[in-house]
Design a protein around this motif. Sequence first.
Motif, PDB file in Angstrom:
ATOM      1  N   UNK A 164       0.797  -1.226   0.000  1.00  0.00           N
ATOM      2  CA  UNK A 164       0.000   0.000   0.000  1.00  0.00           C
ATOM      3  C   UNK A 164       0.826   1.272   0.000  1.00  0.00           C
ATOM      4  N   UNK A 165       1.851   1.372   0.823  1.00  0.00           N
ATOM      5  CA  UNK A 165       2.677   2.572   0.930  1.00  0.00           C
ATOM      6  C   UNK A 165       3.642   2.634  -0.256  1.00  0.00           C
ATOM      7  N   UNK A 166       3.654   3.771  -0.965  1.00  0.00           N
ATOM      8  CA  UNK A 166       4.519   3.921  -2.130  1.00  0.00           C
ATOM      9  C   UNK A 166       6.003   3.836  -1.763  1.00  0.00           C
ATOM     10  N   UNK A 167       6.370   4.412  -0.613  1.00  0.00           N
ATOM     11  CA  UNK A 167       7.778   4.381  -0.212  1.00  0.00           C
ATOM     12  C   UNK A 167       8.241   2.958   0.082  1.00  0.00           C
ATOM     13  N   UNK A 168       7.382   2.190   0.763  1.00  0.00           N
ATOM     14  CA  UNK A 168       7.740   0.801   1.019  1.00  0.00           C
ATOM     15  C   UNK A 168       7.835   0.007  -0.282  1.00  0.00           C
ATOM     16  N   UNK A 169       6.917   0.277  -1.191  1.00  0.00           N
ATOM     17  CA  UNK A 169       6.969  -0.407  -2.485  1.00  0.00           C
ATOM     18  C   UNK A 169       8.260  -0.079  -3.226  1.00  0.00           C
ATOM     19  N   UNK A 170       8.641   1.213  -3.204  1.00  0.00           N
ATOM     20  CA  UNK A 170       9.863   1.613  -3.893  1.00  0.00           C
ATOM     21  C   UNK A 170      11.088   0.975  -3.245  1.00  0.00           C
ATOM     22  N   UNK A 171      11.081   0.858  -1.922  1.00  0.00           N
ATOM     23  CA  UNK A 171      12.203   0.221  -1.234  1.00  0.00           C
ATOM     24  C   UNK A 171      12.307  -1.255  -1.609  1.00  0.00           C
ATOM     25  N   UNK A 172      11.168  -1.955  -1.680  1.00  0.00           N
ATOM     26  CA  UNK A 172      11.192  -3.369  -2.063  1.00  0.00           C
ATOM     27  C   UNK A 172      11.648  -3.547  -3.508  1.00  0.00           C
ATOM     28  N   UNK A 173      11.290  -2.612  -4.377  1.00  0.00           N
ATOM     29  CA  UNK A 173      11.755  -2.668  -5.768  1.00  0.00           C
ATOM     30  C   UNK A 173      13.278  -2.496  -5.815  1.00  0.00           C
ATOM     31  N   UNK A 174      13.802  -1.584  -4.988  1.00  0.00           N
ATOM     32  CA  UNK A 174      15.260  -1.413  -4.930  1.00  0.00           C
ATOM     33  C   UNK A 174      15.944  -2.700  -4.455  1.00  0.00           C
ATOM     34  N   UNK A 175      15.326  -3.379  -3.490  1.00  0.00           N
ATOM     35  CA  UNK A 175      15.890  -4.662  -3.034  1.00  0.00           C
ATOM     36  C   UNK A 175      15.864  -5.673  -4.168  1.00  0.00           C
ATOM     37  N   UNK A 176      14.785  -5.701  -4.961  1.00  0.00           N
ATOM     38  CA  UNK A 176      14.683  -6.627  -6.087  1.00  0.00           C
ATOM     39  C   UNK A 176      15.792  -6.377  -7.108  1.00  0.00           C
ATOM     40  N   UNK A 177      16.122  -5.114  -7.341  1.00  0.00           N
ATOM     41  CA  UNK A 177      17.185  -4.776  -8.281  1.00  0.00           C
ATOM     42  C   UNK A 177      18.565  -4.767  -7.625  1.00  0.00           C
ATOM     43  N   UNK A 178      18.644  -5.224  -6.361  1.00  0.00           N
ATOM     44  CA  UNK A 178      19.900  -5.336  -5.609  1.00  0.00           C
ATOM     45  C   UNK A 178      20.558  -3.974  -5.374  1.00  0.00           C
ATOM     46  N   UNK A 179      19.745  -2.950  -5.244  1.00  0.00           N
ATOM     47  CA  UNK A 179      20.227  -1.630  -4.859  1.00  0.00           C
ATOM     48  C   UNK A 179      19.941  -1.450  -3.369  1.00  0.00           C
TER      49      UNK A 179
END
Length: 418
Positions: free
Chosen positions: A295-310
């Motif tokens: 739901x939270x955009x910031x949390x979603x963006x953080x998880x996407x960064x983890x997926x891309x290994x950033x």
Amino acid sequence: VCLYHASLLQLKQLGIAAVQYTAKLVRCWICHVSKALLLFISCWVCMLPAQTPEQFKASQAGSTADPICAITAHQHLLLVARSSGVVHGFALQGLQPDGQYLLRCRPQRLALNCDGSRLAVIDFNGVMSFMDVTAAGTGKMRGEHWANERKDVWDLCWASDNPELLAVMEKGRMYVLRGTDPEEPVNSSAYLAGFKDLQVRAVFLDDIMQQPNLPELDMVADYETRSLRDTRALLATGNETDAQAFVGDNAHPRLWRLLADHALGKLDLSTAEKAFVHCRDYHGVQLVKRLAQLGDKNKQQAEVCVYFQRFDEAEELYRRMDRLDLAITLRSRLGDWFKVERLIRESGGDDAALNNAWNKIGQYYSDRQRWAKAAQYYTQARNTNMLVQCFYQLEDFDSLVKLIEVVAEGQPLLAGIG
């Protein structure tokens, strides 16, 4: 033999000595016979007339009037080509004959595509042509040799994940063929090493052979196909609608994966899920579902960064959200216990989490036999069991004596310390 019998009569009372004497005579006899036989064979070989290279080639060529000149294989099929253009097929399981094919040229190189339906042929004049292996053919011969030809071809490589894609080298240029239609050429004189995920890997063997002991990374090059370059260009311009249409028309798992990654970066979850389904990435689909639940955009963006290994970007996002607990969880999942310790100190976390981090860091150093550093962290974590091992390895018996006073009476560890 007479001497042997006479000697045996004299030694018949000696028992085991006679047996040893007999064995010695037999060994000497075998040795002399072997030397004589070896000398005879050597003399016979030396008396044979010597053959010139031309005579040797003539004798080999005379063994058959239609020698083998090319060979290739697939998962279930082996093809053997003769100079007359006849190609014999064999099933790899049992090597049973599996039909014949007829080429209109003398092949020099054969190559089957990834599904074994099409055969690429380069003849001795550098002319490349194709044969449809699955065609019925005429008479006893299978297949259909197409009329399409390309000249001055000296290397080729089928794509390992698409039966329609073929990379060929013509003089100093590389072409990628989709079916029989070529893309624009790329100037290159490298040898083709592999073709996968719309990328051709080539090796500059001429440069490597000039300095074989000092190879460099730029001696291996990757070339992207036109469809991959066009998809990148469409996504870079921000035209997602045209990019989706282009990927749908030129469907390939690599293009769908590229579209999915771009959609994740934009948090376009519906497009990302559709692209992951097309490239059959189950973990990607589960990621999209988990992002939708956050739901939270910031949390979603953080998880996407983890997926891309950033991971550093993800940690920074958690810091901005004042969620150091999520940053600690992230670093714990990665096994980066040094940063876990730092984050726990910053957040004022509980002692149990800090002791766990100290134990993990101590294990990191003990695995690398850095016992002094390991003992330092095990001391902070009050891990007496591992401290005993560290002090034994360091031969620090004074510290072991002090450790006895810390261990409670009746503990099994005392027996181990001695």
